[in-house]
Design an enzyme around this catalytic site. Structure first.
Site, PDB file in Angstrom:
ATOM      1  N   GLU A 198       1.009  -1.229  -0.082  1.00 39.15           N
ATOM      2  CA  GLU A 198      -0.087   0.194  -0.014  1.00 39.15           C
ATOM      3  C   GLU A 198       1.018   1.326  -0.011  1.00 39.15           C
ATOM      4  O   GLU A 198       1.952   1.328   0.691  1.00 39.15           O
ATOM      5  CB  GLU A 198      -0.948   0.062   1.133  1.00 39.15           C
TER       6      GLU A 198
ATOM      7  N   CYS B 199      -5.702  -2.844   2.684  1.00 39.00           N
ATOM      8  CA  CYS B 199      -5.013  -2.889   4.106  1.00 39.00           C
ATOM      9  C   CYS B 199      -6.539  -2.923   4.833  1.00 39.00           C
ATOM     10  O   CYS B 199      -6.920  -4.020   5.249  1.00 39.00           O
ATOM     11  CB  CYS B 199      -4.465  -1.462   4.218  1.00 39.00           C
TER      12      CYS B 199
ATOM     13  N   LYS C 290      -9.956   2.424  -1.821  1.00 41.70           N
ATOM     14  CA  LYS C 290     -10.398   1.800  -0.291  1.00 41.70           C
ATOM     15  C   LYS C 290     -11.472   1.975   0.127  1.00 41.70           C
ATOM     16  O   LYS C 290     -11.994   3.290   0.419  1.00 41.70           O
ATOM     17  CB  LYS C 290      -8.883   2.401   0.303  1.00 41.70           C
TER      18      LYS C 290
END
Length: 297
Positions: free
Chosen positions: A46, A156, A119
């Site tokens: 990331e 993540c 995300k």
């Protein structure tokens, strides 16, 4: 002759500096090296072009944001094309003034953009002040079609949510991929550090088991100072791994140093596992409506 079901996956676990050009140079060298070893899919961690700037809230850090498309696209598109690989990259997307996303981009082996994922789950915790920088994604949970399969790309904090993994699986993902930046506070006691790391690994292996899919999780590694001086920084714990569809480890990276590795993933195994463990068949979808509520009491 039957086509091989083995997909060679390259993972890049690196530490980073504030020098974006230097970080990119190391990334590109890793991509080239892994491709030479036979990797057809390569996954970076990331926000791999910079330090993890979300340790503090500072408007100066918006300088790391890049337009999509733009130079970021050009650099990694060319890397995918030159090396003939499908590439999962991660960047700080400047969508418009005051509107930014944490966005993964998947490049096809010819350099074209196969798709993007913004995300969805954004943390706001000490050392991980991402809500200051990122707007939650608006592209949903949909796999990205590529020449190596349908990639269920998440990022993540998304990896803690079984709903995200399940929705990717239900939409036909062939694997789950998590570019990641996670670590512990150096001041935490050793037993707490171990609990955090093991929980992170365990929950993702659970996604593999529950969905009968391989999981590829690629973290950064090494200590990064909190440049604001407020905290003790973050020691990113590495530990990138590839798990098979029963949660079995296919590869585990060290927690204290960089790693570039090619891992064989048998893409035919998922269907076999789903036949043995038919979790999708036995789901009680008629009883799950309350999952869309925040809490039931």
């Amino acid at each position: 002759m039957q086509k091989s079901s083995i997909l060679k996956v390259g993972i890049v676990q690196h530490s980073f500096t504030e020098d974006v050009a230097k970080n990119r140079s190391r990334n590109l060298a890793a991509i080239r090296s892994l491709a030479e070893e036979g990797a057809r899919l390569i996954v970076l961690s990331e926000l791999h072009d910079s330090l993890y700037f979300c340790q503090c809230e500072d408007v100066e850090n918006f300088e790391y944001a890049v337009p999509y498309p733009g130079e970021f696209f050009e650099v990694y598109s060319e890397a995918a094309k030159e090396n003939g690989v499908v590439l999962v990259a991660s960047g700080f997307e400047r969508r418009a003034p005051g509107l930014y996303h944490n966005t993964a981009v998947v490049f096809e082996s010819d350099g074209s953009v196969a798709g993007t994922y913004r995300k969805m789950h954004i943390p706001d915790d000490p050392g991980f002040y991402e809500k200051f920088y990122f707007t939650p994604g608006d592209l949903g949970f949909h796999p990205i079609d590529t020449s190596v399969g349908r990639l269920g790309v998440l990022v993540c904090w998304d990896q803690w949510y079984p709903e995200a993994a399940r929705l990717m699986a239900l939409d036909g993902a062939d694997m789950l991929i998590y570019p990641t930046a996670i670590g512990w506070n150096p001041d935490d006691p050793e037993d707490e550090k171990r609990r955090q790391r093991e929980a992170w690994i365990t929950v993702q292996r659970g996604h593999a088991v529950a969905n009968g899919l391989p999981v590829i999780s690629v973290n950064r590694v090494g200590f990064e100072e909190d440049l604001s001086g407020v905290s003790s920084g973050i020691d990113f714990w590495g530990s990138s791994f590839v798990a098979g569809p029963q949660g079995e480890f296919l590869y585990e990276a060290p927690e204290d140093r960089s790693s570039e590795e090619v891992v064989d993933v048998d893409m035919r195994r998922s269907e076999n596992v789903r036949q043995w463990w038919p979790f999708l068949r036995d789901r009680r979808i008629d009883q799950y409506g309350d999952l869309t509520k925040r809490f039931l009491k």
